[in-house]
Motif scaffolding. Structure first.
Motif, PDB file in Angstrom:
ATOM      1  N   GLY A  88      14.760-116.942 -43.748  1.00  0.00           N
ATOM      2  CA  GLY A  88      13.524-118.159 -43.271  1.00  0.00           C
ATOM      3  C   GLY A  88      14.154-118.098 -41.422  1.00  0.00           C
ATOM      4  O   GLY A  88      14.638-117.727 -41.582  1.00  0.00           O
ATOM      5  N   VAL A  89      12.989-118.835 -41.267  1.00  0.00           N
ATOM      6  CA  VAL A  89      12.780-119.454 -40.430  1.00  0.00           C
ATOM      7  C   VAL A  89      12.949-120.587 -39.698  1.00  0.00           C
ATOM      8  O   VAL A  89      12.220-121.623 -40.701  1.00  0.00           O
ATOM      9  CB  VAL A  89      11.726-118.836 -39.232  1.00  0.00           C
ATOM     10  N   ILE A  90      13.720-121.175 -39.207  1.00  0.00           N
ATOM     11  CA  ILE A  90      14.340-122.457 -38.709  1.00  0.00           C
ATOM     12  C   ILE A  90      14.569-122.620 -37.786  1.00  0.00           C
ATOM     13  O   ILE A  90      15.020-122.575 -37.004  1.00  0.00           O
ATOM     14  CB  ILE A  90      15.384-122.847 -40.335  1.00  0.00           C
ATOM     15  N   TRP A  91      14.367-124.028 -37.567  1.00  0.00           N
ATOM     16  CA  TRP A  91      14.566-124.628 -36.219  1.00  0.00           C
ATOM     17  C   TRP A  91      15.670-125.889 -36.571  1.00  0.00           C
ATOM     18  O   TRP A  91      16.189-126.161 -36.991  1.00  0.00           O
ATOM     19  CB  TRP A  91      13.398-126.160 -36.503  1.00  0.00           C
ATOM     20  N   GLY A  92      16.435-126.190 -35.820  1.00  0.00           N
ATOM     21  CA  GLY A  92      17.610-126.622 -35.232  1.00  0.00           C
ATOM     22  C   GLY A  92      17.546-128.063 -34.886  1.00  0.00           C
ATOM     23  O   GLY A  92      16.495-128.759 -34.722  1.00  0.00           O
ATOM     24  N   TYR A  93      18.218-128.565 -34.604  1.00  0.00           N
ATOM     25  CA  TYR A  93      18.825-130.393 -34.432  1.00  0.00           C
ATOM     26  C   TYR A  93      17.925-130.565 -33.402  1.00  0.00           C
ATOM     27  O   TYR A  93      17.823-129.471 -32.258  1.00  0.00           O
ATOM     28  CB  TYR A  93      20.274-130.037 -33.809  1.00  0.00           C
ATOM     29  N   GLU A 147      12.958-131.634 -26.996  1.00  0.00           N
ATOM     30  CA  GLU A 147      12.529-132.109 -28.929  1.00  0.00           C
ATOM     31  C   GLU A 147      13.270-130.870 -29.135  1.00  0.00           C
ATOM     32  O   GLU A 147      14.694-130.617 -28.265  1.00  0.00           O
ATOM     33  CB  GLU A 147      11.412-131.919 -29.353  1.00  0.00           C
ATOM     34  N   THR A 148      13.519-130.203 -30.275  1.00  0.00           N
ATOM     35  CA  THR A 148      14.229-129.229 -30.349  1.00  0.00           C
ATOM     36  C   THR A 148      14.055-128.297 -29.381  1.00  0.00           C
ATOM     37  O   THR A 148      12.881-127.484 -29.152  1.00  0.00           O
ATOM     38  CB  THR A 148      13.669-128.462 -32.021  1.00  0.00           C
ATOM     39  N   ASP A 149      14.930-127.364 -29.379  1.00  0.00           N
ATOM     40  CA  ASP A 149      15.154-126.126 -28.057  1.00  0.00           C
ATOM     41  C   ASP A 149      15.358-125.589 -29.013  1.00  0.00           C
ATOM     42  O   ASP A 149      15.220-124.171 -28.124  1.00  0.00           O
ATOM     43  CB  ASP A 149      15.858-126.662 -27.131  1.00  0.00           C
ATOM     44  N   ASN A 150      15.656-124.709 -30.479  1.00  0.00           N
ATOM     45  CA  ASN A 150      15.963-123.785 -30.588  1.00  0.00           C
ATOM     46  C   ASN A 150      15.261-123.223 -32.110  1.00  0.00           C
ATOM     47  O   ASN A 150      14.974-124.369 -33.051  1.00  0.00           O
ATOM     48  CB  ASN A 150      17.298-123.659 -30.848  1.00  0.00           C
ATOM     49  N   VAL A 151      15.146-122.232 -32.169  1.00  0.00           N
ATOM     50  CA  VAL A 151      14.410-121.664 -33.966  1.00  0.00           C
ATOM     51  C   VAL A 151      15.411-120.655 -33.526  1.00  0.00           C
ATOM     52  O   VAL A 151      15.471-119.508 -32.895  1.00  0.00           O
ATOM     53  CB  VAL A 151      12.848-121.708 -33.801  1.00  0.00           C
ATOM     54  N   ALA A 152      15.646-119.566 -35.224  1.00  0.00           N
ATOM     55  CA  ALA A 152      15.846-118.920 -35.941  1.00  0.00           C
ATOM     56  C   ALA A 152      15.794-118.028 -37.065  1.00  0.00           C
ATOM     57  O   ALA A 152      14.728-118.883 -37.784  1.00  0.00           O
ATOM     58  CB  ALA A 152      17.454-119.356 -35.443  1.00  0.00           C
ATOM     59  N   LEU A 153      15.503-117.439 -36.884  1.00  0.00           N
ATOM     60  CA  LEU A 153      15.498-116.574 -37.841  1.00  0.00           C
ATOM     61  C   LEU A 153      16.886-115.815 -38.317  1.00  0.00           C
ATOM     62  O   LEU A 153      17.590-115.675 -38.277  1.00  0.00           O
ATOM     63  CB  LEU A 153      14.421-114.717 -37.865  1.00  0.00           C
ATOM     64  N   THR A 154      17.072-116.703 -39.652  1.00  0.00           N
ATOM     65  CA  THR A 154      18.635-116.331 -40.669  1.00  0.00           C
ATOM     66  C   THR A 154      18.085-115.360 -42.299  1.00  0.00           C
ATOM     67  O   THR A 154      17.463-115.707 -42.856  1.00  0.00           O
ATOM     68  CB  THR A 154      19.363-117.172 -40.404  1.00  0.00           C
ATOM     69  N   VAL A 155      19.668-114.032 -42.124  1.00  0.00           N
ATOM     70  CA  VAL A 155      19.542-114.230 -43.742  1.00  0.00           C
ATOM     71  C   VAL A 155      20.967-114.500 -44.101  1.00  0.00           C
ATOM     72  O   VAL A 155      22.381-113.659 -42.801  1.00  0.00           O
ATOM     73  CB  VAL A 155      19.323-112.570 -43.931  1.00  0.00           C
TER      74      VAL A 155
END
Length: 144
Positions: free
Chosen positions: A84-89, A62-70
């Motif tokens: 936020g903390v968001i999941w990738g495609y 499934e989705t293979d990445n997650v990130a914390l972004t500012v």
């Protein structure tokens, strides 16, 4: 470089590197990258993003990445910020957690940056780091 970008770079990147090292030590099968870069250079809302990106390396379908972004936007006019903390495609699941319940940015959304907003962000970062760790441990979006 924009003074706000310099300020956040000085504050965020060393802390992000510490969190990335902790992830590397505690979470198996994850490649962690800390970085920052300009965004929107071809648009009217010049911006800059800072992130900790985590890519799963084991068999994950499934989705293979997650990130914390500012993210910063509108750097040449009225700077705005989101985090936020968001999941990738391809999850389409979006956020695990967000700063001040942010719901989007660009072109006219986001929180107008002030010293108070930045202090609130700094105080909220531990919660966002925890949300990132929880997402990594779960290995899928919260609502799957």
């Amino acid at each position: 470089m924009n003074p706000l970008v310099k300020k956040l770079e000085k504050r965020l990147l060393p802390e992000f590197e510490e969190i990335a090292e902790k992830i590397r030590q505690e979470i198996p099968n994850v490649i962690v990258t800390v970085s920052s870069d300009t965004i929107g250079s071809q648009t009217q809302f010049q911006g800059y993003d800072f992130w900790i990106e985590c890519l799963f390396t084991s068999d994950y379908e499934e989705t293979d990445n997650v990130a914390l972004t500012v993210g910063l936007g509108h750097l040449t006019t009225t700077p705005r910020i989101e985090a936020g903390v968001i999941w990738g495609y391809p999850s389409g699941k979006g956020e695990e957690a967000s700063f001040r319940n942010w719901g989007g940015i660009f072109p006219n959304e986001g929180i107008i940056v002030s010293d108070e907003v930045l202090e609130d962000l700094y105080r909220d970062l531990p919660r966002l780091y925890e949300a990132l760790f929880e997402a990594l441990k779960r290995r899928k979006p919260i609502d799957e």
